[in-house]
Design an enzyme around this catalytic site. Structure first.
Site, mmCIF file in Angstrom:
data_model
loop_
_atom_site.group_PDB
_atom_site.id
_atom_site.type_symbol
_atom_site.label_atom_id
_atom_site.label_comp_id
_atom_site.label_asym_id
_atom_site.label_seq_id
_atom_site.Cartn_x
_atom_site.Cartn_y
_atom_site.Cartn_z
ATOM 1 N N SER A 188 51.266 106.827 76.688
ATOM 2 C CA SER A 188 52.263 107.571 75.927
ATOM 3 C C SER A 188 51.602 108.497 74.908
ATOM 4 O O SER A 188 50.827 109.356 75.276
ATOM 5 C CB SER A 188 53.203 106.567 75.275
ATOM 6 O OG SER A 188 54.334 107.212 74.800
ATOM 7 N N ASP A 215 58.305 111.372 77.202
ATOM 8 C CA ASP A 215 59.465 110.639 76.686
ATOM 9 C C ASP A 215 59.795 111.061 75.259
ATOM 10 O O ASP A 215 60.933 111.002 74.835
ATOM 11 C CB ASP A 215 59.307 109.112 76.829
ATOM 12 C CG ASP A 215 58.091 108.551 76.119
ATOM 13 O OD1 ASP A 215 57.277 109.349 75.596
ATOM 14 O OD2 ASP A 215 57.947 107.314 76.082
#
Lengths: 456, 452
Positions: free
Chosen positions: B100, B248
């Site tokens: 991430s 995201d």
């Protein structure tokens, strides 16, 4: 003795081999391939596999481990072992991995490792690889130096181009040949031979298959007799060949539909190659036919016998200059020729047999019939490891008058017969082999079998 | 000093610095545990653009195949896209190989169940036990399945689903000039397609080459997306978007090049969502009170959860909420698209709000109630958290306390939140108040008590 463990996984100088799931796991694959990535010098590594379903899983693991060690991976997909070795050489790679269990049943798989130029690791190198594996200290590179994967779609064509430079394809393509591919990698190569060079090779069991092979992928007379031999006469074929799954071994059927003993491939090719070779040495193991000595004598050549197993042959080869050696191989139909870089190569062997037929102007059945007859009997007895030394000492004492060789178990030679008793490297058994020029050596064989059994 | 955790195997999965710490063997074993846990069947695998991703994907696929799973390889894709695809392809689960917003040298495995949701707490600890017991399913040759490649469908499915919740024609008609910083991440290619082709924007994009390394700090925050702000000003864009490497998280710059607080971005998305769907709002404890004001304006409630996407997702599910998210780190979760943090939903909502209201991005932001926030971190020492929590509690005797995740003190003038990071050996401290002076005071007095 834990026979269960020994039968399902074997980690040795020859590499990693086992029944996938029950013995050989993803963890073994990752560790062994990481050890190999650590062992190799910098540079790309060629990876290929045979069609076994487990090959997909193993290929992923080998790829990840090699990349993590900083090697670019060149994936050839499903190809034969000789094609992998050829590609290592052609692409000037640091080494290669062949994923496939060759002549073993479908549930097995294995990793075979090659160094630069596509040559097998020597015993010393393989020992170092094993040490790295056992230490589990791998040289993983930093995140920004991890290798990349690329696929090489067609490794077969360059391989065939090199074969075409050695063999007279124009002449050989006229033969009508039937091949039992046993659902293995040979079908991919032979199809290209037909397409590109107009060969007339009819394939059976040519579908690439990952789970069940048409029959045991062993290159022996028994498997030739199953499907291939009966087709020869109806199809008016000149020769029939059976390959194992990774195409490094070959067996034959004659134009008359007779299966030829797998022991015949090496003596026939020695007979063909010795007159045109500067080398006068034939390297083979202690269990292969004595016909070799006879053939070698015709050409003033010498047979060097080494322990059974690929590793001993590799080490023997490296102790001679390449030009001294005419041929090397086993009685299993695995033969290496100097014309073709000294790798076990069933396809090259087939082309050499066809060349022999053409140059002699003889049918395969005629060539086979031209050799003196030898008969071999083979047996096996379950192993009791602790009693092996006593067994060997006893056999030696009983045969004191004959010529004795203790390099690998015991081999006893008389003028026209011999026996070899040794411990198998792959299964927990003692193997017994007797051979005689002329008729089968029944009396000798049953005597030895009885004697070995008394040690169980 | 706390030890540096270069490898962490825990309930949030496996994460670490690739090379010496996160090895292919570990990734393979963890994936095999996962494959055993989901009982074989189909598992989707994708990754972000980190240079270690390709290697780890092969290791993960090896482990999954060894457990008898059929692998669906979706290649490089944003995490939300992978999650949406898992849910729609009758898969038993999915694995995204991404760290991430962590730096390039890190990588990690994000694990999803058959519904494309992060493993919940119970699933995670069961999987971890299985991993430690090493009782993996070992498929035989006959049981080993293959790898299927699906490079097109997942993106289409995801983006179509996002666009169902905005007025595409209205957005297209405005031909917004949009700046994009893709951080050369998994969203790079997809975001260009989304903004340019699907939403008809006049796109000015930087860092959208997935083969290149991250050109900036991976986490999109006001202090890391300076290049985007400059691009907005130079190209006179209406708005600018910055993603993290797995697509995201989202940061937004208004037309003046000012990067909005992530909490305000969430507030704008909440405002857009509540106008469309019924339900409450779920955010984590560190999210700004601006959310409470927006929800109140729509007559909805706000539920708070511990920090962490999985916690917020669980909260949204149990409250059947309309929308949720994690304010400070740019996470918008809109369950009508999927129960996951999704930068694409965020981008679509903001453009839709601008098209609907005719207001500029800065005007939209300025209409939000104004809060001031300050956040920082302290070195973590074992046993110290409890002591510090005690000190804070003593310092603010009148505060209303929430102990669900560290300690949150709610005061008339604002709040203070102290907690241990889930991913790094740090304590995080955050404070918020209605005035700049107020937050400075809260933060300073908290730090004093913490000895920072």
């Amino acid at each position: 003795m834990n026979t269960r463990g020994r039968k399902q996984l074997r980690i040795s100088h020859v590499g990693l081999r086992g029944v996938v799931g029950a013995g050989m796991t993803a963890a073994h694959v990752l560790d062994f391939a990481s050890a190999f990535g650590t062992f190799l010098e910098k540079g790309p590594v060629v990876v290929g596999r045979d069609p076994r379903a487990s090959g997909t899983m193993i290929h992923e693991g080998v790829t990840a481990a090699l990349m993590a060690c900083g090697h670019d991976v060149i994936s050839l997909g499903i190809v034969s072992t000789p094609v992998i070795q050829h590609a290592i050489c052609r692409l000037d790679a640091a080494g290669g991995v062949s994923i496939g269990a060759s002549h073993n049943a479908a549930e097995w798989n294995a990793l075979k490792f090659f160094g630069p130029k596509g040559i097998y690791l020597s015993t010393a190198e393989a020992g170092e690889l094993l040490d790295i594996y056992h230490l589990r200290k791998f040289d993983y590179v930093e995140w920004n130096r991890i290798g990349k994967l690329r696929t090489e779609e067609n490794a077969i064509d360059p391989y065939l181009d090199d074969l075409a430079a050695v063999y007279d394809f124009d002449a050989l393509r006229r033969f009508r040949v039937v091949v039992d591919c046993c659902n293995g990698t040979s079908s991919l190569i032979l199809r290209r031979l037909n397409e590109r060079f107009g060969f007339n090779i009819l394939l059976i069991n040519e579908q690439i298959e990952g789970v069940s092979f048409a029959h045991e992928p062993l290159t022996d007379a028994r498997n030739v007799a199953l499907q291939l031999a009966p087709l020869m006469k109806p199809l008016c074929a000149d020769a029939g060949f059976l390959f194992d799954v990774d195409s490094d071994r070959v067996a034959m059927a004659t134009d008359e539909g007779c299966p030829v003993s797998e022991e015949m491939v090496l003596p026939m090719l020695a007979d063909y190659l010795l007159p045109r070779s500067t080398g006068k040495l034939v390297i083979t193991n202690l269990s292969s036919t004595a016909l070799l000595e006879e053939v070698a004598a015709w050409h003033g050549a010498k047979v060097i016998r080494v322990p059974v197993g690929r590793q001993a042959a590799i080490d023997a080869l490296s102790s001679y200059r390449p030009e001294q050696v005419a041929i090397a191989g086993e009685g299993t139909g695995a033969v290496m020729m100097p014309q073709f870089r000294f790798v076990y190569d069933g396809i090259a062997s087939m082309l050499a047999i066809l060349s022999m037929m053409r140059e002699r102007g003889q049918k395969l059945s005629e060539i086979v019939a031209s050799y003196p007859k030898y008969c071999m009997l083979k047996g096996e007895v379950p192993l009791v490891t602790q009693r092996v030394p006593a067994l060997m000492a006893e056999l030696r004492a009983r045969n004191a008058g004959a010529r004795i060789n203790m390099l690998d178990g015991i081999r006893v030679d008389w003028p026209d017969r011999w026996l070899h008793v040794r411990v198998s490297q792959t299964e927990p058994i003692v193997r017994i082999i007797c051979e005689q020029r002329g008729e089968p050596p029944h009396a000798l064989f049953s005597g030895v079998m009885e004697h070995v059994r008394s040690f169980v | 000093m706390a030890r540096e955790h270069l490898l962490k195997i825990g309930v949030s999965g496996i994460r670490g610095v690739v090379g010496e710490f996160l090895t292919p063997g570990l990734a393979c074993a963890f994936a095999q545990a996962f494959g055993t846990y989901v009982n074989s069947g189909r598992v989707v695998v994708g990754r972000d653009t980190r240079s270690s991703g390709e290697m780890l994907q092969h290791a993960v696929q090896c482990g999954l195949l060894a457990a008898g799973c059929e692998v669906v390889d979706v290649g490089v894709l944003p995490t939300p896209t992978i999650q949406v695809f898992v849910a729609s392809t009758r898969a038993r689960g999915g694995i995204a190989i991404t760290a991430s917003h962590n730096p390039s040298e890190y990588n990690a495995l994000k694990l999803f169940n058959a519904r494309g949701l992060f493993f919940n707490h119970y699933e995670r600890s069961e999987l971890l036990d299985l991993y430690h017991q090493r009782e993996f399913r070992e498929a035989t040759n006959e049981e080993i399945r293959g790898i299927v490649r699906e490079y097109e469908t997942p993106a289409r499915l995801h983006l179509e689903r996002v666009l169902k919740h905005v007025n595409v024609e209205r957005i297209r008609a405005r031909r917004f000039r949009v700046a994009l910083d893709g951080v050369n991440g998994a969203g790079s290619v997809l975001s260009c397609r989304f903004l340019r082709d699907m939403l008809g924007c006049d796109l000015k994009a930087i860092s959208v080459d997935p083969t290149k390394p991250f050109p900036r700090v991976a986490e999109p925050r006001p202090d890391t997306v300076g290049e985007l702000a400059e691009l907005v000003r130079r190209e006179k864009c209406d708005i600018g978007f910055a993603q993290d490497p797995d697509g995201d998280r989202l940061a937004v710059a208004d037309e003046t090049g000012r990067v909005l607080d992530n909490d305000d971005v969430l507030a704008l998305a909440v405002d857009a969502a509540l106008g469309r769907v019924p339900g409450d709002v779920v955010v984590n404890l560190t999210t700004s009170s601006v959310i409470d004001d927006i929800a109140a304006a729509h007559g909805r409630r706000v539920h708070r959860t511990p920090v962490g996407e999985a916690n917020v997702v669980e909260g949204i599910e149990s409250a059947k909420a309309a929308i949720g998210g994690e304010g400070p780190n740019g996470g918008i979760i809109f369950p009508a698209v999927h129960l996951c943090r999704d930068s694409y939903t965020g981008m679509a909502f903001l453009l839709d709000r601008m098209a609907e209201t005719g207001l500029t991005a800065s005007e939209l932001a300025s209409r939000l109630p104004r809060y001031y926030r300050k956040a920082g971190k302290l070195a973590y020492e074992h046993g110290r958290l409890g002591m510090l929590m005690q000190a804070l509690e003593d310092a603010f005797p009148s505060a209303e306390l929430d102990r669900t995740d560290g300690l949150k003190l709610m005061l008339p003038e604002g709040w203070i939140h102290l907690r241990a990071s889930n991913t790094e050996p740090l304590l995080r401290i955050a404070a918020e108040a209605r005035t700049e002076k107020g937050v400075e005071e809260l933060y300073r007095s908290a730090l004093e008590r913490l000895g920072g």
